[in-house]
Design a protein around this motif. Structure first.
Motif, PDB file in Angstrom:
ATOM      1  N   VAL A 186       0.830  -1.206   0.000  1.00 57.00           N
ATOM      2  CA  VAL A 186       0.000   0.000   0.000  1.00 57.00           C
ATOM      3  C   VAL A 186       0.862   1.253   0.000  1.00 57.00           C
ATOM      4  CG1 VAL A 186      -1.717   1.317   1.295  1.00 57.00           C
ATOM      5  CG2 VAL A 186      -1.896  -1.170   1.164  1.00 57.00           C
ATOM      6  N   LEU A 187       1.830   1.315   0.908  1.00 55.67           N
ATOM      7  CA  LEU A 187       2.682   2.500   1.044  1.00 55.67           C
ATOM      8  C   LEU A 187       4.136   2.077   1.002  1.00 55.67           C
ATOM      9  CD1 LEU A 187       2.855   5.582   1.650  1.00 55.67           C
ATOM     10  CD2 LEU A 187       2.908   4.970   4.075  1.00 55.67           C
ATOM     11  N   ASP A 188       4.903   2.746   0.149  1.00 49.06           N
ATOM     12  CA  ASP A 188       6.330   2.450   0.012  1.00 49.06           C
ATOM     13  C   ASP A 188       7.113   3.757   0.168  1.00 49.06           C
ATOM     14  OD1 ASP A 188       8.761   1.313  -0.446  1.00 49.06           O
ATOM     15  OD2 ASP A 188       8.425   0.860  -2.573  1.00 49.06           O
ATOM     16  N   VAL A 189       7.862   3.866   1.246  1.00 46.62           N
ATOM     17  CA  VAL A 189       8.623   5.081   1.555  1.00 46.62           C
ATOM     18  C   VAL A 189      10.092   4.718   1.657  1.00 46.62           C
ATOM     19  CG1 VAL A 189       8.954   6.973   3.192  1.00 46.62           C
ATOM     20  CG2 VAL A 189       6.666   6.033   2.821  1.00 46.62           C
ATOM     21  N   ARG A 190      10.925   5.401   0.895  1.00 48.41           N
ATOM     22  CA  ARG A 190      12.370   5.141   0.938  1.00 48.41           C
ATOM     23  C   ARG A 190      13.125   6.466   0.972  1.00 48.41           C
ATOM     24  NH1 ARG A 190      12.530   1.183  -4.308  1.00 48.41           N
ATOM     25  NH2 ARG A 190      10.649  -0.037  -3.789  1.00 48.41           N
ATOM     26  N   ASP A 191      14.032   6.547   1.908  1.00 43.74           N
ATOM     27  CA  ASP A 191      14.936   7.707   2.037  1.00 43.74           C
ATOM     28  C   ASP A 191      14.161   9.026   2.116  1.00 43.74           C
ATOM     29  OD1 ASP A 191      17.148   5.938   1.782  1.00 43.74           O
ATOM     30  OD2 ASP A 191      16.929   5.991  -0.402  1.00 43.74           O
ATOM     31  N   LEU A 192      13.131   9.052   2.926  1.00 43.19           N
ATOM     32  CA  LEU A 192      12.310  10.255   3.075  1.00 43.19           C
ATOM     33  C   LEU A 192      13.042  11.291   3.919  1.00 43.19           C
ATOM     34  CD1 LEU A 192       9.530  11.714   2.751  1.00 43.19           C
ATOM     35  CD2 LEU A 192       8.858  10.602   4.898  1.00 43.19           C
ATOM     36  N   GLU A 193      13.117  12.502   3.407  1.00 42.96           N
ATOM     37  CA  GLU A 193      13.715  13.620   4.129  1.00 42.96           C
ATOM     38  C   GLU A 193      12.788  14.828   4.043  1.00 42.96           C
ATOM     39  OE1 GLU A 193      17.633  14.556   2.800  1.00 42.96           O
ATOM     40  OE2 GLU A 193      18.530  12.738   3.644  1.00 42.96           O
ATOM     41  N   VAL A 194      12.659  15.526   5.156  1.00 45.01           N
ATOM     42  CA  VAL A 194      11.895  16.778   5.204  1.00 45.01           C
ATOM     43  C   VAL A 194      12.840  17.861   5.688  1.00 45.01           C
ATOM     44  CG1 VAL A 194       9.928  18.002   6.182  1.00 45.01           C
ATOM     45  CG2 VAL A 194       9.749  15.548   5.690  1.00 45.01           C
ATOM     46  N   THR A 195      12.937  18.947   4.918  1.00 40.97           N
ATOM     47  CA  THR A 195      13.903  20.005   5.192  1.00 40.97           C
ATOM     48  C   THR A 195      13.195  21.347   5.298  1.00 40.97           C
ATOM     49  OG1 THR A 195      15.536  18.772   3.903  1.00 40.97           O
ATOM     50  CG2 THR A 195      16.081  21.050   4.454  1.00 40.97           C
ATOM     51  N   PHE A 196      13.617  22.137   6.279  1.00 40.93           N
ATOM     52  CA  PHE A 196      13.127  23.503   6.444  1.00 40.93           C
ATOM     53  C   PHE A 196      14.331  24.441   6.497  1.00 40.93           C
ATOM     54  CE2 PHE A 196       9.679  20.973   8.163  1.00 40.93           C
ATOM     55  CZ  PHE A 196       8.555  21.609   7.662  1.00 40.93           C
ATOM     56  N   PRO A 197      14.197  25.644   5.944  1.00 39.08           N
ATOM     57  CA  PRO A 197      15.305  26.607   6.052  1.00 39.08           C
ATOM     58  C   PRO A 197      15.449  27.088   7.489  1.00 39.08           C
ATOM     59  CG  PRO A 197      13.393  27.643   5.029  1.00 39.08           C
ATOM     60  CD  PRO A 197      13.056  26.194   5.170  1.00 39.08           C
ATOM     61  N   GLY A 198      16.683  27.291   7.912  1.00 41.01           N
ATOM     62  CA  GLY A 198      16.964  27.779   9.257  1.00 41.01           C
ATOM     63  C   GLY A 198      17.960  28.922   9.212  1.00 41.01           C
ATOM     64  N   PRO A 199      18.130  29.632  10.307  1.00 42.27           N
ATOM     65  CA  PRO A 199      19.053  30.782  10.322  1.00 42.27           C
ATOM     66  C   PRO A 199      20.506  30.389  10.081  1.00 42.27           C
ATOM     67  CG  PRO A 199      18.290  30.262  12.548  1.00 42.27           C
ATOM     68  CD  PRO A 199      17.470  29.444  11.607  1.00 42.27           C
ATOM     69  N   ASP A 200      20.852  29.148  10.428  1.00 39.93           N
ATOM     70  CA  ASP A 200      22.242  28.688  10.259  1.00 39.93           C
ATOM     71  C   ASP A 200      22.350  27.580   9.236  1.00 39.93           C
ATOM     72  OD1 ASP A 200      23.117  30.437  12.319  1.00 39.93           O
ATOM     73  OD2 ASP A 200      22.445  28.982  13.825  1.00 39.93           O
ATOM     74  N   GLY A 201      21.394  27.471   8.362  1.00 42.72           N
ATOM     75  CA  GLY A 201      21.416  26.429   7.347  1.00 42.72           C
ATOM     76  C   GLY A 201      20.174  25.562   7.411  1.00 42.72           C
ATOM     77  N   PRO A 202      20.031  24.618   6.483  1.00 41.87           N
ATOM     78  CA  PRO A 202      18.841  23.771   6.440  1.00 41.87           C
ATOM     79  C   PRO A 202      18.690  22.928   7.704  1.00 41.87           C
ATOM     80  CG  PRO A 202      20.120  23.602   4.405  1.00 41.87           C
ATOM     81  CD  PRO A 202      20.974  24.335   5.380  1.00 41.87           C
ATOM     82  N   ILE A 203      17.430  22.738   8.124  1.00 42.18           N
ATOM     83  CA  ILE A 203      17.099  21.895   9.269  1.00 42.18           C
ATOM     84  C   ILE A 203      16.351  20.683   8.745  1.00 42.18           C
ATOM     85  CG2 ILE A 203      15.856  21.751  11.461  1.00 42.18           C
ATOM     86  CD1 ILE A 203      16.169  24.759  11.725  1.00 42.18           C
ATOM     87  N   ARG A 204      16.792  19.482   9.150  1.00 43.69           N
ATOM     88  CA  ARG A 204      16.177  18.247   8.673  1.00 43.69           C
ATOM     89  C   ARG A 204      15.538  17.497   9.846  1.00 43.69           C
ATOM     90  NH1 ARG A 204      19.773  14.371   5.528  1.00 43.69           N
ATOM     91  NH2 ARG A 204      21.194  14.765   7.267  1.00 43.69           N
ATOM     92  N   PRO A 205      14.290  17.755  10.145  1.00 41.83           N
ATOM     93  CA  PRO A 205      13.627  17.027  11.235  1.00 41.83           C
ATOM     94  C   PRO A 205      13.298  15.583  10.889  1.00 41.83           C
ATOM     95  CG  PRO A 205      12.123  18.588  10.220  1.00 41.83           C
ATOM     96  CD  PRO A 205      13.455  18.828   9.588  1.00 41.83           C
TER      97      PRO A 205
END
Length: 638
Positions: A305-324
């Protein structure tokens, strides 16, 4: 009606309504009754003062100023309302640009609004008046466009405050387009301040028109409005002050009427602004709950049903990208229940939002594979993709109170999915909604469909949210903390409902929770997340006894059991979770782990799979670890 009656019973509401109605009635009837008296020239009675025959005196042609003020009401009100309409329409377009176009495209519009708002409105009106030329038409455009930026700023702020609500996200998951979401879910919930501001804008437009006409940029002879009468009367103000005071008082009274009426209208709005639902059809028209559109089955590839591989979520931050969320990979098959556990900030909910395509700008979602029923969710937003998400994915949010639009009846909200994606007519869609409310064990579904969300209890709202997901034929239900705000009895009812739906229709379930005990009982498999990564993937049956990662064992040990010694301090996880903006080198859990070695501080362990299919990311997987005990005063409840 009762809401309006209560407003009219207040002194403010009654006075404002009466005053506004009087102004509008006067605008209609005054030119019909007194145009001849207003235009009658009496050269023998020029610039006369107030008298019994001429209450406000006469002008330089002997015309009655009082009658001219009454007749001028129509043109003054018409022009003010026309300018207000322009300000409202343009302001709505500007204020909703970010929501409709996306944050990146909307930034240009927002920058223009910010610049325009920085200038005083009268300067903008004068600027546009020069551009559009002298006369009533130019003044309408000038005042309307000058008022648009302020209205746009208000709309922009209100839209932003509502667009992040759960019921808007639910509509997005259902595949409803942005424009429809704006009309059905966003604007009704911000109508009160918009109406108040529009009526205040109308009052301000009256004053602005008086100002432009007084300066000679507005209405030109032989037409006249209150501003033009002020212009004509100011020359004789020392001879006859009433020649200027009469039109000035008219502007003041009309402006006050519109402003006070706006406050009264705000009290009369709310949920009553939504039109009522028609009578629901009999259950003979109800559709078969197991009916599945042919289009949906074509997406299914095997039982994945669901296939997720190497999922990354990135937000801009004051000191560079933030990856939660950092490199998350997992799969969910038909009928499988997968639990996701971890502390707050570990990336559980953000992973679910990314799968549901609810991470908006400035967030960025990347993955080597992100597929639902074989359809790539990374592709551009299309009608087919919205149809897939709206019928095959059901999202159950954490807070049942914010999961529904408070201005719409429950039946109408559920029916929207069927009308939008299954092309049902209103009657059939409402019948389907009643059937789904019955399916999630809500008593008297026909009556409940006519009620608003605030008339449902917390458990009923959560079950209705599940019912909304069942309006289609979902292959996957993503439940993000579905029992957090509920008492234990209702929690069990919701969990039993999810289990029965899963068993009946072979629906896959992703259950996100802080409660590892609940996940262990409901799910087949458990994903343990920490600092945006999956650190362990194991069968739920082994959660209590077979966990190999120190963090998983610490989560399990931190939950009190029935046999926990009440005389001993509770087990806790020392330290604090990692800040996504400052993830250390090596293993993110090393600073809190009793097994951490020098290697853990420098090398990040890879998520490895053993022969039994279990996954773990730890250099010391399976090694015994003692649970840290703290004093009762420092106990942290999880």
């Amino acid at each position: 009606m009762r809401r309006w009656t209560s407003v009219l019973r207040t002194p403010l509401g009654l006075a404002a309504t009466a005053l506004t109605v009087a102004v509008l009635v006067l605008a209609v009837v005054a030119p019909i009754l007194w145009t001849d008296e207003a235009n009658a020239v009496d050269t023998g009675n020029i610039l006369a003062g107030p008298s019994a025959d001429h209450w406000a005196g006469t002008d330089n042609l002997g015309r009655d100023i009082f009658y001219r003020t009454l007749v001028a009401t129509r043109l003054s009100v018409e022009l003010a309302l026309a300018a207000t309409a322009i300000a409202v329409v343009v302001g709505l377009v500007l204020g909703t640009a970010s929501f409709l176009l996306g944050r990146r495209s909307g930034r240009v519009v927002n920058a223009g609004i910010n610049i325009a708002v920085a200038f005083p409105g009268i300067l903008l009106a004068l600027f546009f008046a020069v551009i559009f030329g002298v006369g009533a038409t130019g003044a309408v455009l000038a005042i309307g466009l000058a008022g648009a930026p302020a209205f746009g700023r208000l709309t922009q702020t209100l839209v932003a405050s509502v667009s992040s609500r759960d019921y808007v996200d639910a509509a997005r998951v259902a595949g409803v387009g942005r424009f429809r979401i704006l009309l059905r879910h966003v604007l009704p919930n911000i109508s009160e301040p918009l109406v108040v501001n529009a009526t205040i804008t109308a009052g301000a437009a009256l004053l602005a028109f008086a100002g432009l006409s007084f300066l000679g940029l507005g209405v030109q002879q032989p037409s006249y409005d209150w501003g033009r009468l002020l212009f004509d009367g100011i020359s004789s103000i020392y001879v006859n002050p009433a020649s200027a005071l009469a039109p000035g008082a008219a502007v003041l009274i009309a402006g006050l009427a519109f402003n006070l009426f706006g406050e009264s209208v705000a009290k009369g709005l709310g949920v009553g602004v939504v039109a009522g639902l028609p009578e629901l059809p009999s259950m003979a028209a109800t559709l078969d709950g197991d009916e599945r559109p042919v289009e949906e089955t074509s997406h299914v590839g095997g039982d994945l049903v669901l296939d997720v591989r190497d999922l990354e979520v990135t937000f801009p931050g004051p000191d560079g990208p933030i990856r939660p969320v950092r490199g998350v990979s997992f799969a969910v098959r038909r009928g499988e229940a997968v639990g996701v556990v971890g502390e707050s900030g570990s990336g559980k909910s953000l992973t679910a939002l990314a799968v549901s395509r609810l991470v908006g700008d400035p967030g960025r979602v990347d993955a080597s594979c992100l597929e639902l029923l074989g359809t790539d969710l990374r592709a551009a937003d299309t009608k087919a993709q919205r149809q897939l998400l709206g019928t095959s994915l059901a999202m159950v949010f954490q807070d049942p109170m914010t999961s529904f639009n408070p201005t719409r009846r429950m039946g109408g909200q559920l029916a929207e999915v069927a009308r939008h994606h299954q092309e049902m007519d209103r009657r059939s869609a409402l019948a389907r909604a009643v059937d789904r409310l019955r399916a999630v064990r809500i008593d008297e579904p026909e009556r409940r469909a006519h009620q608003y969300p605030h008339e449902f209890s917390g458990g009923m709202r959560q079950r209705a949210m599940i019912g909304m997901g069942l309006m289609g034929s979902p292959a996957l239900i993503v439940a993000d903390e579905p029992t957090t705000a509920l008492d234990v009895t209702v929690q069990q009812q919701v969990l039993d409902l999810l289990a029965s739906i899963r068993a009946a229709d072979d629906v896959a379930l992703v259950l996100i929770s802080h409660d590892v005990t609940v996940v262990g009982e409901v799910c087949d498999r458990v994903l343990v997340m920490y600092a945006g990564r999956i650190v362990e993937d194991l069968p739920a049956s082994e959660l209590a006894t077979g966990a190999r990662h120190p963090y998983t064992r610490a989560l399990v040990s931190a939950v009190p059991a029935m046999d926990t010694d009440l005389d001993e301090p509770l087990a806790v996880i020392p330290g604090r979770p990692v800040d996504p903006a400052d993830v250390p080198e090596g293993c993110a859990y090393a600073a809190r782990c009793p097994l951490a070695s020098a290697r853990c501080l420098t090398d990040d362990p890879v998520l490895e799979t053993d022969s039994a299919g279990r996954r773990v990311a730890c250099w010391h997987a399976g090694e015994p670890v003692a649970v840290e005990i703290q004093d009762r005063e420092e106990v942290e409840v999880r």
